[in-house]
Motif scaffolding. Sequence first.
Motif, mmCIF file in Angstrom:
data_model
loop_
_atom_site.group_PDB
_atom_site.id
_atom_site.type_symbol
_atom_site.label_atom_id
_atom_site.label_comp_id
_atom_site.label_asym_id
_atom_site.label_seq_id
_atom_site.Cartn_x
_atom_site.Cartn_y
_atom_site.Cartn_z
ATOM 1 N N TYR A 1 -42.718 -3.377 1.072
ATOM 2 C CA TYR A 1 -43.036 -1.976 1.369
ATOM 3 C C TYR A 1 -42.343 -1.522 2.650
ATOM 4 O O TYR A 1 -41.756 -0.434 2.708
ATOM 5 C CB TYR A 1 -44.549 -1.782 1.490
ATOM 6 C CG TYR A 1 -44.898 -0.370 1.873
ATOM 7 C CD1 TYR A 1 -44.917 0.642 0.917
ATOM 8 C CD2 TYR A 1 -45.164 -0.028 3.201
ATOM 9 C CE1 TYR A 1 -45.192 1.953 1.270
ATOM 10 C CE2 TYR A 1 -45.433 1.270 3.562
ATOM 11 C CZ TYR A 1 -45.455 2.268 2.597
ATOM 12 O OH TYR A 1 -45.715 3.566 2.953
ATOM 13 N N ASP A 2 -42.410 -2.353 3.698
ATOM 14 C CA ASP A 2 -41.875 -1.940 5.001
ATOM 15 C C ASP A 2 -40.383 -2.184 5.145
ATOM 16 O O ASP A 2 -39.789 -1.779 6.145
ATOM 17 C CB ASP A 2 -42.627 -2.671 6.119
ATOM 18 C CG ASP A 2 -44.014 -2.101 6.345
ATOM 19 O OD1 ASP A 2 -44.125 -0.883 6.530
ATOM 20 O OD2 ASP A 2 -44.995 -2.863 6.333
ATOM 21 N N ASN B 1 -38.240 0.886 6.045
ATOM 22 C CA ASN B 1 -38.330 1.564 7.341
ATOM 23 C C ASN B 1 -37.099 1.356 8.220
ATOM 24 O O ASN B 1 -36.617 2.315 8.838
ATOM 25 C CB ASN B 1 -39.585 1.109 8.085
ATOM 26 C CG ASN B 1 -40.865 1.398 7.316
ATOM 27 O OD1 ASN B 1 -40.849 2.159 6.348
ATOM 28 N ND2 ASN B 1 -41.965 0.806 7.728
ATOM 29 N N VAL C 1 -33.867 3.721 7.375
ATOM 30 C CA VAL C 1 -33.978 5.178 7.249
ATOM 31 C C VAL C 1 -32.725 5.858 7.783
ATOM 32 O O VAL C 1 -32.157 6.755 7.147
ATOM 33 C CB VAL C 1 -35.235 5.686 7.986
ATOM 34 C CG1 VAL C 1 -35.184 7.205 8.151
ATOM 35 C CG2 VAL C 1 -36.493 5.302 7.220
ATOM 36 N N SER D 1 -41.538 7.597 0.040
ATOM 37 C CA SER D 1 -42.874 7.080 0.322
ATOM 38 C C SER D 1 -43.895 7.665 -0.642
ATOM 39 O O SER D 1 -44.767 6.958 -1.153
ATOM 40 C CB SER D 1 -43.262 7.400 1.775
ATOM 41 O OG SER D 1 -44.556 6.929 2.067
ATOM 42 N N ARG E 1 -39.280 2.624 -5.862
ATOM 43 C CA ARG E 1 -40.482 2.773 -5.024
ATOM 44 C C ARG E 1 -41.691 3.137 -5.873
ATOM 45 O O ARG E 1 -42.812 2.722 -5.589
ATOM 46 C CB ARG E 1 -40.248 3.831 -3.951
ATOM 47 C CG ARG E 1 -39.130 3.528 -2.991
ATOM 48 C CD ARG E 1 -39.346 2.246 -2.224
ATOM 49 N NE ARG E 1 -40.347 2.387 -1.173
ATOM 50 C CZ ARG E 1 -40.647 1.444 -0.285
ATOM 51 N NH1 ARG E 1 -40.043 0.270 -0.332
ATOM 52 N NH2 ARG E 1 -41.567 1.646 0.634
ATOM 53 N N SER F 1 -45.160 -7.218 7.435
ATOM 54 C CA SER F 1 -44.668 -5.958 7.995
ATOM 55 C C SER F 1 -43.833 -6.204 9.237
ATOM 56 O O SER F 1 -42.752 -5.621 9.406
ATOM 57 C CB SER F 1 -45.860 -5.047 8.335
ATOM 58 O OG SER F 1 -46.545 -4.642 7.175
ATOM 59 N N PRO G 1 -47.694 6.332 7.386
ATOM 60 C CA PRO G 1 -46.560 7.261 7.481
ATOM 61 C C PRO G 1 -45.896 7.240 8.854
ATOM 62 O O PRO G 1 -44.671 7.377 8.957
ATOM 63 C CB PRO G 1 -47.203 8.627 7.184
ATOM 64 C CG PRO G 1 -48.351 8.294 6.294
ATOM 65 C CD PRO G 1 -48.896 7.011 6.856
ATOM 66 N N ARG H 1 -45.593 4.613 10.721
ATOM 67 C CA ARG H 1 -44.734 3.432 10.695
ATOM 68 C C ARG H 1 -43.471 3.668 9.854
ATOM 69 O O ARG H 1 -42.408 3.129 10.174
ATOM 70 C CB ARG H 1 -45.508 2.226 10.152
ATOM 71 C CG ARG H 1 -46.216 1.439 11.241
ATOM 72 C CD ARG H 1 -46.780 0.138 10.712
ATOM 73 N NE ARG H 1 -45.831 -0.669 9.968
ATOM 74 C CZ ARG H 1 -44.867 -1.409 10.522
ATOM 75 N NH1 ARG H 1 -44.713 -1.433 11.830
ATOM 76 N NH2 ARG H 1 -44.056 -2.130 9.750
ATOM 77 N N SER H 2 -43.588 4.442 8.794
ATOM 78 C CA SER H 2 -42.425 4.694 7.940
ATOM 79 C C SER H 2 -41.289 5.357 8.716
ATOM 80 O O SER H 2 -40.109 5.080 8.483
ATOM 81 C CB SER H 2 -42.824 5.578 6.751
ATOM 82 O OG SER H 2 -43.740 4.910 5.905
ATOM 83 N N PRO I 1 -46.345 11.894 4.263
ATOM 84 C CA PRO I 1 -44.904 11.742 4.505
ATOM 85 C C PRO I 1 -44.101 12.985 4.138
ATOM 86 O O PRO I 1 -43.113 13.309 4.810
ATOM 87 C CB PRO I 1 -44.523 10.549 3.607
ATOM 88 C CG PRO I 1 -45.795 9.794 3.409
ATOM 89 C CD PRO I 1 -46.862 10.841 3.360
#
Length: 447
Positions: A35-36, A39, A42, A60, A114, A156, A244, A246-247, A385
Amino acid sequence: MSIPGAGALPRPTPAYRWLVLVFASLAMFGNYYVYDALNPVVDLLREQQGFSYRQIGMLSSAYNLAALLVLLVGGYVIDRFGARRAIVAFAAVCVLAAAVSAAASSFPTLAAGRFLLGMGAEPLIVAVTAVLAKWFKGKELSFAFGLNLSISRLGSASADWSTSFAAPLYSNWQDPLWLSTGVMAAGLGAALLYWMLERRAEGRFYLGEAAATDRLDLRSLYRFSASYWYIVALCVVFYSTVFPFRSFAIDYFQQAHGLEREAAGILSSLLPVAAIFATPLFGLWVDRVGRRSLFMAIGSLVMLPLFLAVTYLPPGPDVMVTIPLVGSGEVPLTLLCVILLLGGVFSLIPAVMWPSVAYIVDDRRLGSAYALMTLCQQLGWIAVPLVVGALNDRYLAGPENPAGYAPGMWFYTALSSLGLFFAWRLWRAERGQGGHGLETITVGSNR
């Protein structure tokens, strides 16, 4: 009153229970890593693919939309067919989703990856939660949840650390995602090992009676208590704020505060790193003293000013942060302090919130209760997000205009204030006559 079957077989040994915890948690490690893993890339997606912040937010939200569609059914599947089978099945879906994302050549394909990840990852979390409730209820449940969250969040943190230990992969955005696919494949292996452990335990240990599964019926949701719904509401706003953030965090630290990619990744990783160490300690503490709703209120209060502090407080002197075997980087002292405090909140609230549900919901409805809670979490998480991405685009956020990130931070703060309200309502409810013992139940007490 005797429990049927309890006298014929022994309870699982502590060593067996903790081995179950390790393998279930390693499956979660892979889940969180995948999932992470998006990040840290980006900025590469924006530079190499031309994606806008709004599109990043849509990636997301695609995950969350899938989770919305599958979670209630996933909870029923877990209750009906057992968490053992569910963990393996949902982990396999996560591996497939990671591979689709890594192989993507366009925005629609990446969004599809995703979306597929959301169909596997969130039900996997529910399945592991049900496993822990089954094996550890009445046996330091909060501590077990805390350890599980620690191992999960190490996934993470490892995704953030990959900017250092896998730096050569960051010449493009796809190679880091292929690395995440390999990590999730190892998580699937751990899920299979858990399946073997529980299969072997059947007939050797007493694992509790198989209660009749409660039929999934939306009309029966009123049967959950007010305390359950206050916990759900807190869950919604808490995760809709932290995840969000953290995203966008690594990109935000790079663009708004001028950090290098490695330093931004290390700073972002401190949030889950703090949780890795603090979550089991908070869980152990709560098992001993109770006061669960009070602790959730305290955590919500601490979180309230943090996003504005990141935005408006002077950055302070640069501090060298070194993580052994990973890397090092200089980060502003103010950002460091805020992220460590947010990491404490990220430890305290989940360590208390998730196991609290096991004390206020009937065992036969636990899988559906956790699935419903996670589904409601997605309702908030799917929108945030998109809102933050749209605010960043609308106010032209970027290195030339760091103030453009401020509206998004105010939005996070508004969500935090709602979390404090729901935590306060839960505390009031649990102190009254209709309380479920969240304030009083400890390891040494009788429920």
